[in-house]
Motif scaffolding. Structure first.
Motif, PDB file in Angstrom:
ATOM      1  N   TRP A 127      -1.832   0.744  -4.609  1.00 20.72           N
ATOM      2  CA  TRP A 127      -1.080  -0.424  -4.152  1.00 20.72           C
ATOM      3  C   TRP A 127      -0.065  -0.767  -5.231  1.00 20.72           C
ATOM      4  O   TRP A 127      -0.366  -0.695  -6.414  1.00 20.72           O
ATOM      5  CB  TRP A 127      -2.055  -1.584  -3.985  1.00 20.72           C
ATOM      6  CG  TRP A 127      -1.594  -2.683  -3.087  1.00 20.72           C
ATOM      7  CD1 TRP A 127      -0.717  -3.679  -3.386  1.00 20.72           C
ATOM      8  CD2 TRP A 127      -2.016  -2.915  -1.754  1.00 20.72           C
ATOM      9  NE1 TRP A 127      -0.571  -4.515  -2.313  1.00 20.72           N
ATOM     10  CE2 TRP A 127      -1.354  -4.067  -1.291  1.00 20.72           C
ATOM     11  CE3 TRP A 127      -2.894  -2.257  -0.892  1.00 20.72           C
ATOM     12  CZ2 TRP A 127      -1.536  -4.590  -0.023  1.00 20.72           C
ATOM     13  CZ3 TRP A 127      -3.091  -2.766   0.367  1.00 20.72           C
ATOM     14  CH2 TRP A 127      -2.412  -3.912   0.806  1.00 20.72           C
ATOM     15  N   PRO A 159       0.827  -1.207   0.000  1.00 19.73           N
ATOM     16  CA  PRO A 159       0.000   0.000   0.000  1.00 19.73           C
ATOM     17  C   PRO A 159       0.863   1.261   0.000  1.00 19.73           C
ATOM     18  O   PRO A 159       1.923   1.296   0.609  1.00 19.73           O
ATOM     19  CB  PRO A 159      -0.813  -0.118   1.290  1.00 19.73           C
ATOM     20  CG  PRO A 159      -0.044  -1.056   2.157  1.00 19.73           C
ATOM     21  CD  PRO A 159       0.725  -1.961   1.246  1.00 19.73           C
ATOM     22  N   LEU A 205      -3.330  -7.800  -1.192  1.00 16.68           N
ATOM     23  CA  LEU A 205      -4.205  -6.791  -1.796  1.00 16.68           C
ATOM     24  C   LEU A 205      -5.659  -7.254  -1.765  1.00 16.68           C
ATOM     25  O   LEU A 205      -6.552  -6.486  -1.414  1.00 16.68           O
ATOM     26  CB  LEU A 205      -3.770  -6.501  -3.233  1.00 16.68           C
ATOM     27  CG  LEU A 205      -4.765  -5.724  -4.102  1.00 16.68           C
ATOM     28  CD1 LEU A 205      -5.038  -4.331  -3.541  1.00 16.68           C
ATOM     29  CD2 LEU A 205      -4.264  -5.641  -5.541  1.00 16.68           C
TER      30      LEU A 205
END
Length: 190
Positions: A151, A140, A175
């Protein structure tokens, strides 16, 4: 999907690959730029040896491994694909710094228009160059892009020897979890 001929690969230098995109996606994946193989076939991450499609499945984004020719099915899962730079090249290192900077601005505009929750750039070098963040790390990022969380993922190209299949899947799964996408399970092959 038939393997492109040498002539088709050469002709792909003039092609632009359309985005796989829709409003309000959970994650908009962003490659560096399409390779000649992708340009010739009309499918993102299409080169044999590219690990994008197997990684998506192993990370739980898709219930089965999609073929590049099935890229539009990603929209059913709230996922999309675009690129920092639209121009096809044989290698990403053919891109100029100016192209990466302009591509980052265009990506920001796309994020503002389509409003994905996350934009995931697959390639730390493209992110560092395009967004002028020379010390950025994977994962991130502190800033938003067009209102979306940003990201950075490892490049799934088979040329990226720094990341093995399990490492790629783990990075992508991080993610997926942050985006609140449930694990989608199913067979590993079509």
């Amino acid at each position: 999907m038939a393997k492109p001929t040498a002539a088709e690969l050469a002709d792909a230098r003039t092609l632009i690959l359309p985005d796989v995109i829709a409003p309000d996606l959970a994650v908009l994946f962003c490659g560096i730029n399409p390779g000649l193989y992708s340009g010739a076939t009309g499918h993102h991450f299409a080169r044999p040896g590219n690990r994008f499609w197997p990684t998506l499945h192993r990370a739980g984004f898709t219930p089965r491994q999609l073929d590049p020719s099935e890229q539009l099915e990603m929209l059913e899962y709230g996922l999309g694909i675009t690129n920092v730079v639209a121009r096809t090249t044989a290698r990403a290192d053919e891109l100029t710094k100016d192209e990466l900077l302009a591509g980052a601005l265009a990506l920001t505009e796309r994020a503002e228009r389509y409003r994905p929750r996350f934009v995931a750039v697959a390639g730390i070098s493209a992110y560092r160059g395009g967004f002028d963040r020379p010390k950025a790390v994977m994962g991130p990022q502190p800033e938003l892009i067009g209102g979306a969380r940003l990201w950075v993922l490892p490049n799934p190209s088979g040329l990226n020897a720094h990341y093995q299949a399990a490492d790629l899947a783990a990075a992508f799964a991080e993610l997926r979890a942050a985006a609140g996408i449930p694990v989608r399970t199913g067979p590993s092959r079509r």
